[in-house]
Design a protein around this motif. Structure first.
Motif, PDB file in Angstrom:
ATOM      1  N   ARG A  17       0.818  -1.191  -0.018  1.00 46.88           N
ATOM      2  CA  ARG A  17      -0.066  -0.033   0.086  1.00 46.88           C
ATOM      3  C   ARG A  17       0.933   1.110  -0.128  1.00 46.88           C
ATOM      4  O   ARG A  17       0.452   2.265  -0.110  1.00 46.88           O
ATOM      5  CB  ARG A  17      -0.967  -0.081   1.242  1.00 46.88           C
ATOM      6  CG  ARG A  17      -2.058  -0.935   0.910  1.00 46.88           C
ATOM      7  CD  ARG A  17      -2.967  -0.962   2.239  1.00 46.88           C
ATOM      8  NE  ARG A  17      -2.221  -1.543   3.262  1.00 46.88           N
ATOM      9  CZ  ARG A  17      -2.896  -1.761   4.562  1.00 46.88           C
ATOM     10  NH1 ARG A  17      -4.335  -1.325   4.882  1.00 46.88           N
ATOM     11  NH2 ARG A  17      -2.305  -2.385   5.629  1.00 46.88           N
ATOM     12  N   MET A  18       2.159   1.360   0.285  1.00 49.54           N
ATOM     13  CA  MET A  18       3.065   2.501   0.411  1.00 49.54           C
ATOM     14  C   MET A  18       3.433   2.672  -1.095  1.00 49.54           C
ATOM     15  O   MET A  18       3.749   3.951  -1.407  1.00 49.54           O
ATOM     16  CB  MET A  18       4.375   2.125   1.140  1.00 49.54           C
ATOM     17  CG  MET A  18       5.248   3.296   1.212  1.00 49.54           C
ATOM     18  SD  MET A  18       4.522   4.434   2.299  1.00 49.54           S
ATOM     19  CE  MET A  18       4.529   3.919   3.830  1.00 49.54           C
ATOM     20  N   ARG A  19       3.429   1.895  -2.264  1.00 50.21           N
ATOM     21  CA  ARG A  19       3.502   1.848  -3.389  1.00 50.21           C
ATOM     22  C   ARG A  19       5.040   2.320  -3.699  1.00 50.21           C
ATOM     23  O   ARG A  19       5.343   3.651  -4.387  1.00 50.21           O
ATOM     24  CB  ARG A  19       2.634   2.942  -4.234  1.00 50.21           C
ATOM     25  CG  ARG A  19       1.127   2.378  -3.896  1.00 50.21           C
ATOM     26  CD  ARG A  19       0.212   3.096  -4.695  1.00 50.21           C
ATOM     27  NE  ARG A  19       0.348   4.520  -4.683  1.00 50.21           N
ATOM     28  CZ  ARG A  19      -0.217   5.517  -3.963  1.00 50.21           C
ATOM     29  NH1 ARG A  19      -0.812   4.776  -2.898  1.00 50.21           N
ATOM     30  NH2 ARG A  19      -0.140   6.527  -3.524  1.00 50.21           N
ATOM     31  N   LYS A  24       8.097  -0.372   3.548  1.00 48.54           N
ATOM     32  CA  LYS A  24       7.781   0.762   4.314  1.00 48.54           C
ATOM     33  C   LYS A  24       8.655   0.848   5.605  1.00 48.54           C
ATOM     34  O   LYS A  24       9.079   2.199   5.902  1.00 48.54           O
ATOM     35  CB  LYS A  24       6.487   0.906   4.397  1.00 48.54           C
ATOM     36  CG  LYS A  24       6.002  -0.288   5.310  1.00 48.54           C
ATOM     37  CD  LYS A  24       4.360  -0.486   5.376  1.00 48.54           C
ATOM     38  CE  LYS A  24       3.774  -1.652   6.284  1.00 48.54           C
ATOM     39  NZ  LYS A  24       2.522  -1.730   6.179  1.00 48.54           N
ATOM     40  N   THR A 214       1.805   3.267   7.143  1.00 45.04           N
ATOM     41  CA  THR A 214       1.263   2.258   6.195  1.00 45.04           C
ATOM     42  C   THR A 214       1.178   2.815   4.567  1.00 45.04           C
ATOM     43  O   THR A 214       1.318   1.928   3.440  1.00 45.04           O
ATOM     44  CB  THR A 214      -0.142   1.931   6.458  1.00 45.04           C
ATOM     45  OG1 THR A 214      -0.241   1.248   7.745  1.00 45.04           O
ATOM     46  CG2 THR A 214      -0.823   0.650   5.523  1.00 45.04           C
ATOM     47  N   THR A 215       0.774   4.016   4.325  1.00 49.49           N
ATOM     48  CA  THR A 215       0.606   4.400   2.765  1.00 49.49           C
ATOM     49  C   THR A 215       1.492   5.820   2.891  1.00 49.49           C
ATOM     50  O   THR A 215       2.078   6.351   3.942  1.00 49.49           O
ATOM     51  CB  THR A 215      -0.807   5.019   2.709  1.00 49.49           C
ATOM     52  OG1 THR A 215      -1.211   6.149   3.647  1.00 49.49           O
ATOM     53  CG2 THR A 215      -1.843   3.838   2.900  1.00 49.49           C
ATOM     54  N   ARG A 216       1.646   6.483   1.659  1.00 49.74           N
ATOM     55  CA  ARG A 216       2.284   7.506   1.466  1.00 49.74           C
ATOM     56  C   ARG A 216       1.784   8.870   2.197  1.00 49.74           C
ATOM     57  O   ARG A 216       2.636   9.797   2.721  1.00 49.74           O
ATOM     58  CB  ARG A 216       2.615   8.056  -0.048  1.00 49.74           C
ATOM     59  CG  ARG A 216       3.368   6.793  -0.742  1.00 49.74           C
ATOM     60  CD  ARG A 216       3.299   7.387  -2.199  1.00 49.74           C
ATOM     61  NE  ARG A 216       3.861   6.532  -2.998  1.00 49.74           N
ATOM     62  CZ  ARG A 216       4.548   6.596  -4.574  1.00 49.74           C
ATOM     63  NH1 ARG A 216       3.789   7.681  -4.828  1.00 49.74           N
ATOM     64  NH2 ARG A 216       4.885   5.718  -5.070  1.00 49.74           N
ATOM     65  N   GLU A 217       0.541   8.608   2.545  1.00 52.36           N
ATOM     66  CA  GLU A 217       0.092   9.882   3.276  1.00 52.36           C
ATOM     67  C   GLU A 217       0.287   9.923   4.712  1.00 52.36           C
ATOM     68  O   GLU A 217       0.055  11.052   5.372  1.00 52.36           O
ATOM     69  CB  GLU A 217      -1.667   9.694   3.129  1.00 52.36           C
ATOM     70  CG  GLU A 217      -2.064  10.098   1.619  1.00 52.36           C
ATOM     71  CD  GLU A 217      -2.268   8.918   0.981  1.00 52.36           C
ATOM     72  OE1 GLU A 217      -2.429   9.043  -0.589  1.00 52.36           O
ATOM     73  OE2 GLU A 217      -1.507   7.841   1.183  1.00 52.36           O
TER      74      GLU A 217
END
Length: 233
Positions: A17-19, A24, A214-217
């Motif tokens: 989910r981090m793409r 991560k 978990t994500t870029r945000e």
């Protein structure tokens, strides 16, 4: 005198989910990888006797290098993880030293758990055998079906977002994992496995800074927390 406290830090996931090309847990946060911040958190807690780190097989040598470079003296073993997070936790608890009575299980990408909350969770587990950090849910939650249609709205007052660390008497967590393995059951967290034994898990309130990156945000929020709230370790 209470038995020893071990910590199992699980960081074997790839984090799709981090793409990002890099997993991560190895992304830089401030001057160090996210995982190193997490390890240093527990390295600096006096009550912790031992840390077991569980990572992807390809990352074992890299993480052993971190242990040396950052003087993480409480890390006694770096283990290769299993197919599921649950398998990785099982490998971690199996690697704990003899005489360990209590265990904290923690996500490698949660570097901001407050020390006082970690200790409070551990102390509650000493009273009850099982405790987890959590925070009340702030948003309204909807139960939605596969067609994305709202089915119901649970009472928000009864909903808590579960975090880590999760603290257990080691014998209880070991029994929970052994039963799950025997029954081919995969749970969403360790608390769920313990609940299946009929044991009540106590919630200890933490705070909203204990985010799972978990994500870029999440990255700019994590950088702000590091600078303004938790401080550089």
């Amino acid at each position: 005198m209470m038995g020893k406290l071990g910590v199992v830090i699980v960081a074997a996931g790839r984090g799709s989910r981090m793409r990002t090309a890099e997993s991560k847990q190895y992304l830089q946060l401030g001057q160090k990888p996210i995982l190193v911040h997490t390890l240093q958190l527990f390295q600096n807690i006096h009550e912790v006797d031992e840390i077991i780190l569980v990572v992807g097989e390809a990352d074992v040598d890299r993480c052993r290098g971190y242990v040396q470079s950052y003087a993480l003296t409480k890390v006694t073993s770096v283990q290769a993880g299993g197919a599921e997070r649950q398998d990785s936790v099982k490998k971690g608890i199996d690697a704990l030293e003899a005489g360990t009575e209590w265990v904290l299980v923690h996500d490698g990408v949660r570097p901001f758990a407050a020390t006082e909350h970690v200790i409070a969770c551990y102390r509650k587990a000493q009273e009850t055998d099982a405790a987890v950090l959590a925070v009340p849910v702030k948003d309204t939650i909807k139960i939605v079906n596969e067609a994305k249609q709202i089915q119901s709205t649970p009472d928000r007052r009864s909903l808590w977002a579960i975090q880590t660390p999760q603290a257990f008497r080691l014998s209880v967590l070991r029994e929970a994992h052994e039963r799950a393995e025997a029954e081919a059951f995969i749970g969403t967290d360790d608390s769920m496995l313990v609940e299946r034994l009929g044991i009540t898990v106590q919630v200890v309130e933490g705070d909203y800074y204990n985010i799972k990156i978990t994500t870029r945000e999440d990255l700019p929020w994590a950088a702000w927390i590091l600078e303004h709230v938790r401080g550089e370790r």
